[in-house]
Scaffold this motif. Structure first.
Motif, PDB file in Angstrom:
ATOM      1  N   HIS A  72      -1.283   2.575  -7.512  1.00 24.21           N
ATOM      2  CA  HIS A  72      -1.588   2.067  -6.171  1.00 24.21           C
ATOM      3  C   HIS A  72      -2.183   0.674  -6.298  1.00 24.21           C
TER       4      HIS A  72
ATOM      5  N   HIS B  69      -6.550   8.758  -1.744  1.00 22.21           N
ATOM      6  CA  HIS B  69      -5.113   8.652  -2.011  1.00 22.21           C
ATOM      7  C   HIS B  69      -4.539  10.062  -2.175  1.00 22.21           C
TER       8      HIS B  69
ATOM      9  N   ASP C   7       0.865  -1.195   0.000  1.00 19.70           N
ATOM     10  CA  ASP C   7       0.000   0.000   0.000  1.00 19.70           C
ATOM     11  C   ASP C   7       0.891   1.231   0.000  1.00 19.70           C
ATOM     12  N   GLY C   8       0.854   1.988  -1.095  1.00 18.04           N
ATOM     13  CA  GLY C   8       1.703   3.181  -1.212  1.00 18.04           C
ATOM     14  C   GLY C   8       3.053   2.849  -1.798  1.00 18.04           C
TER      15      GLY C   8
HETATM   16 ZN   LIG Z   1      -2.052   4.025   0.227  1.00 18.52          ZN
END
Ligand SMILES: [Zn+2]
Length: 413
Positions: free
Chosen positions: A191, A363, A91-92
């Motif tokens: 993402h 986001h 995530d990210g």
């Molecule tokens: Zn994220």
């Protein structure tokens, strides 16, 4: 094995500061923590290996720039490296990694961009520590409000100000991280989906149309507490009985609205508090929390109106009062249509099964989109799991994402 495959595998571990992605407790890199700082240093190290110029801006975002001409426009990609408590390593991080990998691939094939290419590692995207999300990208678009931010504390009583100072950021200068509109041409984030639509339907890439931001309502029904044994049924002012049908109403109305519209809406009575919440007392007060999301803001407003009407009917039918409070009303963010079309074409040209979709989660791109034409690409993640140690996407998915970025940059940079 492909060179980029090995590179992705190696840098995935390096950015995560680990030797294996298989970690039962996942990764904990909270905003402005030492762990986040280490990941940012690792990011700078990899970027410098690729020949990029790196610096930390006044708010703590790390920038890595492939500068070809100071006078040329700059285009930007990026995401974040912080995580929630015991979160995943993708995530990210996937977005930062793929952006760097795209730069590497372009350099490896001796591509000569006409524009400068920046990769941004945004600071403190998750709200896990301070309850406030996307601090870094808010600073970049000048929407960080110091007065509101200053008193906020984490669970250890450390203020945002203190945490930022400890990180090495000068609190007095954080507003200077704002980037004027003319300094960037567009922004693109990749993402993991954090949902299961791509995986279930065997899609490789998602091109996001918009990010659904919520309307959140608090409903307070007020009746009168009394003895459950001695109060006759026709003399009660039971707040729970009065308001309970609202739960089903919200669910069924949202279902109906999806039947009649092309757009989608989700609405959830996600919180309930009962007072006094005792076996022998008629409930005098019920508080419900409702979360309504759609990229179509009109649908959200229609749902809110329906709920208000319903609550007025409850007041007419029952001896209770019902108050509706709007806690949050954020307009959804629509992403740049021209970019969507180009990303879709690029991805399909590569032979990837590609779909347009909405994002139910926020986001950094939702802030960047307020100032620059912006795009968001999704790659699948296993079982839709995210913010969880079992969060996973394959190197193959990361490669596909990288290839889309590369081909997009070939025409746009
Ligand atoms: Zn994220």
């Amino acid at each position: 094995m492909d060179l980029i495959t090995l590179w992705l595998e190696e840098k995935l571990l390096a950015l995560n500061g680990t030797t294996t992605m298989n970690r039962p407790d996942g990764f904990t890199r909270l905003g402005f923590s030492l762990e986040e700082k280490k990941a940012h240093s690792q990011f700078a190290e990899i970027a410098e290996e690729l020949g990029l110029i790196t610096y930390q801006d006044e708010a703590g975002n790390r920038w890595a720039v492939w500068e070809v001409d100071q006078q040329a426009p700059t285009i930007a990609m990026g995401s974040h490296l912080d995580t929630v408590h015991s979160g995943g390593g993708y995530d990210g991080l996937a977005g930062v990694l793929c952006a760097l990998a795209a730069v590497k691939q372009l350099k490896d094939c001796a591509f000569r961009p006409k524009k400068n290419i920046a990769v941004i590692s945004f600071i403190s995207e998750e709200s896990a520590r301070f309850g406030i999300s996307t601090i870094g990208s808010k600073a970049i678009i000048g929407e960080l409000h110091k007065a509101e931010l200053a008193p906020i504390q984490d669970s250890d009583g450390i203020t945002v100000t203190q945490a930022m100072e400890d990180y090495g950021i000068d609190w007095d200068r954080i507003e200077q991280a704002e980037v004027p509109r003319e300094n960037l041409e567009f922004f693109l984030e990749l993402h993991i989906e954090q949902g299961s639509i791509l995986e279930k339907n065997h899609y490789d890439i998602g091109v996001v149309k918009g990010i659904a931001c919520p309307i959140r309502l608090i409903i307070r029904a007020q009746g009168t507490a009394n003895h459950t044994g001695t109060t006759p049924m026709d003399e009660r002012k039971d707040a729970f009985v009065a308001i309970a049908p609202l739960v089903t109403f919200v669910y069924e109305e949202a279902l109906k609205m999806n039947e009649n519209n092309g757009s989608t809406i989700v609405a959830t009575v996600s919180k309930a508090t009962l007072k006094p919440n005792a076996m022998n007392v008629i409930p005098s007060e019920v508080e419900l929390g409702i979360d309504i999301r759609s990229v179509d803001d009109d649908l959200k407003r229609i749902m809110k109106e329906k709920i208000i009407d319903f609550c007025q009917q409850v007041e007419q039918k029952h001896p209770v009062t019902v108050e509706v409070q709007t806690l949050v009303n954020n307009d959804s963010v629509l992403l740049d249509e021209a970019m969507q079309t180009k990303l879709l074409q690029v991805s399909e040209r590569l032979g990837y099964k590609t779909m347009r979709m909405d994002s139910g989660a926020g986001h950094d791109v939702m802030n960047m989109a307020k100032r620059w034409p912006s795009g968001l690409l999704f790659i699948p993640c296993r079982d839709g799991l995210s913010h969880h140690p079992k969060e996973f996407t394959s190197i193959e998915n990361l490669e596909k994402g990288t290839h889309v970025l590369v081909e997009f940059l070939r025409t746009e940079a």
